[in-house]
Design an enzyme around this catalytic site. Structure first.
Site, PDB file in Angstrom:
ATOM      1  N   CYS A 160      10.380  28.587 -18.242  1.00 21.59           N
ATOM      2  CA  CYS A 160       9.645  27.342 -18.003  1.00 21.59           C
ATOM      3  C   CYS A 160       9.283  26.674 -19.324  1.00 21.59           C
ATOM      4  O   CYS A 160       8.880  27.342 -20.279  1.00 21.59           O
ATOM      5  CB  CYS A 160       8.378  27.624 -17.183  1.00 21.59           C
ATOM      6  SG  CYS A 160       7.418  26.136 -16.808  1.00 21.59           S
TER       7      CYS A 160
ATOM      8  N   CYS B 212       3.228  27.625 -20.271  1.00 20.01           N
ATOM      9  CA  CYS B 212       4.157  28.718 -20.594  1.00 20.01           C
ATOM     10  C   CYS B 212       4.498  28.760 -22.076  1.00 20.01           C
ATOM     11  O   CYS B 212       4.838  29.820 -22.604  1.00 20.01           O
ATOM     12  CB  CYS B 212       5.415  28.596 -19.749  1.00 20.01           C
ATOM     13  SG  CYS B 212       5.136  29.000 -17.999  1.00 20.01           S
TER      14      CYS B 212
ATOM     15  N   ASP C 157      -2.130   6.668   0.159  1.00 17.18           N
ATOM     16  CA  ASP C 157      -1.936   6.790   1.601  1.00 17.18           C
ATOM     17  C   ASP C 157      -3.016   5.970   2.293  1.00 17.18           C
ATOM     18  O   ASP C 157      -3.917   5.434   1.660  1.00 17.18           O
ATOM     19  CB  ASP C 157      -1.936   8.251   2.044  1.00 17.18           C
ATOM     20  CG  ASP C 157      -3.202   8.995   1.695  1.00 17.18           C
ATOM     21  OD1 ASP C 157      -4.218   8.345   1.394  1.00 17.18           O
ATOM     22  OD2 ASP C 157      -3.185  10.235   1.723  1.00 17.18           O
TER      23      ASP C 157
ATOM     24  N   HIS D 136       1.455  24.393 -14.745  1.00 16.85           N
ATOM     25  CA  HIS D 136       2.708  25.105 -14.536  1.00 16.85           C
ATOM     26  C   HIS D 136       3.298  24.818 -13.166  1.00 16.85           C
ATOM     27  O   HIS D 136       4.510  24.543 -13.038  1.00 16.85           O
ATOM     28  CB  HIS D 136       2.501  26.614 -14.707  1.00 16.85           C
ATOM     29  CG  HIS D 136       3.667  27.423 -14.238  1.00 16.85           C
ATOM     30  ND1 HIS D 136       4.834  27.541 -14.963  1.00 16.85           N
ATOM     31  CD2 HIS D 136       3.872  28.122 -13.074  1.00 16.85           C
ATOM     32  CE1 HIS D 136       5.698  28.283 -14.290  1.00 16.85           C
ATOM     33  NE2 HIS D 136       5.134  28.644 -13.139  1.00 16.85           N
TER      34      HIS D 136
ATOM     35  N   CYS E 150       6.888  24.263 -19.607  1.00 14.09           N
ATOM     36  CA  CYS E 150       5.604  23.568 -19.494  1.00 14.09           C
ATOM     37  C   CYS E 150       4.660  23.971 -20.625  1.00 14.09           C
ATOM     38  O   CYS E 150       4.860  24.981 -21.312  1.00 14.09           O
ATOM     39  CB  CYS E 150       4.954  23.836 -18.136  1.00 14.09           C
ATOM     40  SG  CYS E 150       4.128  25.451 -17.984  1.00 14.09           S
TER      41      CYS E 150
ATOM     42  N   ASP F   8       5.420  14.189  -1.458  1.00 12.80           N
ATOM     43  CA  ASP F   8       4.194  14.591  -2.142  1.00 12.80           C
ATOM     44  C   ASP F   8       3.600  15.784  -1.431  1.00 12.80           C
ATOM     45  O   ASP F   8       3.896  16.042  -0.266  1.00 12.80           O
ATOM     46  CB  ASP F   8       3.173  13.443  -2.133  1.00 12.80           C
ATOM     47  CG  ASP F   8       2.623  13.204  -0.733  1.00 12.80           C
ATOM     48  OD1 ASP F   8       1.575  13.798  -0.386  1.00 12.80           O
ATOM     49  OD2 ASP F   8       3.238  12.445   0.040  1.00 12.80           O
TER      50      ASP F   8
END
Length: 433
Positions: free
Chosen positions: A355, A360, A113, A386, A357, A317
């Site tokens: 999940c 998890c 940005d 996560h 991930c 974002d």
């Protein structure tokens, strides 16, 4: 300042190194075509399949997560903050390192940005995040939050910043922002703009919009100069930023003005009421060039994401997934919960049963609860992994649902579960056991 003969609408020959291809259009339940779509952004460091959630790595790091883990959880790109990297370690350091991606060991696409957010956050200091609720315009346009000091002052040429690190003064202008971002070396940059708030009067919004338009012309001119000057560097795309707050005429004018300029894409910026998010994104999608991507800045809540996608946003974002993780908050299909609660002390289930991930698959709520209570920083890492995966996958699922025609069914399923307001069923089951 741009030379009088400079034409901000004329493209640069190297812009062909960046592209966006529209894929599947989203069909509304009544059969009409909406502004939502899938697509592919092609950059020198890879492609981004859209819609996509861009992980925020403000200081060249997604907080508490290794770049390798960011890649593993499925993030396609990372966004860093030009203002913060300018202050520390310095954009020249990143340039010498070979650019943002090489500096942080991230091989995928990168965004920066412009520093425009700090115009608002350091200038007014109302909140760390943009207020999407209050439209109280009773105060002066130069109001500062109680107990806060104004650290940024805007004039027509640029902004004076007072460093939040050591109090030193710094100047940002469109030209300086472009040079800083070129040195940082991201694949996608944003033009320097003034981010207003919902507390600003309409008169100030009009004044600010014209300032941002003139800054946009200067950004294009300096961007093209630097592209020619920095021989051997990969092409960096430049997105214009659309302001205009909650006013339809101002948003449409901004889109028409900047849409005619030689930008590679567009960011839809700041001050808007949450309930009008979809309407405002829709106005912009109707006005902006169809063949250029649209990035919505600062969005990550499920309802905002689905609304934004439906109305034409391609990427977005937000810092929220890692920010709330540092306070023990974690996402589940049934809502957001705080792991600091006592009921998680003996909960030997993952953060979310469905999940995939890393967290998890390897750790329980009880263990991470213990880490958080013990002030062990790895708790931030595990919850952040996560949460980022949760948002990234939700957006990936939305993209696939557009392609197979089930977007609105997915939206209803996610919304009805996430905002049901019920207690965490997984946590209650663990307590019962």
């Amino acid at each position: 300042m741009p030379h009088e003969s400079f034409d901000p609408t004329a493209p640069h020959p190297r812009q062909s190194d960046f592209s966006f291809d529209v894929g599947t259009r989203l069909n509304n339940p009544d059969g009409s075509v909406s502004n939502g779509r899938t697509g592919v952004i092609s950059t020198p460091h890879g492609q981004i399949k859209t819609p996509a959630f861009i992980a925020v790595g403000t200081k060249a790091t997604v907080k508490a997560i290794l770049p390798e883990s960011v890649e593993q959880l499925g993030a396609q790109a990372v966004l860093a903050n030009a203002y913060h990297l300018y202050l520390q370690p310095g954009s020249d350091i990143l340039d010498a390192a070979g650019g943002l991606g090489r500096f942080m060991n991230w091989s995928g696409p990168t965004f920066t940005d412009s520093g425009g957010f700090q115009v608002m956050s350091l200038g007014s200091g109302f909140k760390k995040v943009i207020d999407m609720k209050s439209v109280d315009q009773s105060g002066p346009d130069d109001a500062v939050a109680p107990g806060k000091e104004r650290l940024a002052n805007v004039d027509d040429d640029g902004v004076w910043f007072k460093s939040h690190i050591d109090g030193t003064k710094h100047r940002f202008s469109p030209e300086i922002s472009m040079r800083v971002q070129h040195e940082i070396g991201a694949d996608i940059m944003f033009a320097f703009d003034e981010l207003t708030t919902l507390q600003n009067s309409r008169g100030y919004q009009v004044e600010s919009l014209e300032r941002t338009r003139l800054w946009a012309e200067r950004c294009v001119a300096e961007h093209f100069n630097l592209t020619d000057e920095r021989v051997g560097k990969e092409y960096q795309a430049l997105f214009g930023v659309i302001q205009g707050a909650q006013y339809e005429d101002l948003r449409r004018k901004a889109c028409q003005d900047l849409g005619a300029m030689a930008f590679d894409g567009f960011g839809i910026g700041g001050a808007l009421e949450k309930e009008n998010l979809g309407t405002i994104v829709g106005w912009c999608a109707e006005e902006l060039p169809e063949n250029k991507p649209r990035h919505l800045l600062g969005i990550s809540e499920p309802d905002d994401i689905f609304t934004a996608i439906e109305n034409g946003a391609d990427t977005f974002d937000c810092v929220s997934p890692t920010r709330v993780a540092r306070n023990s908050a974690f996402y589940t299909p049934h809502g957001r919960f705080n792991l600091s609660g006592t009921r998680y002390k003996r909960d030997f289930t993952p953060l979310s049963e469905d999940c995939d991930c890393y967290t998890c698959e390897h750790y329980t709520r009880a263990y991470i609860h213990h880490l958080f209570k013990s002030k062990e920083l790895v708790s931030h890492t595990l919850i952040s992994i996560h949460n980022e995966r949760f948002v990234v996958k939700m957006v990936d699922d939305a993209r696939l649902a557009i392609e197979d025609g089930t977007f609105f069914e997915l939206k209803e399923k996610v919304m009805s579960s996430y905002y049901a307001g019920a207690p965490d069923p997984q946590g209650l089951a663990a307590v019962a056991v």
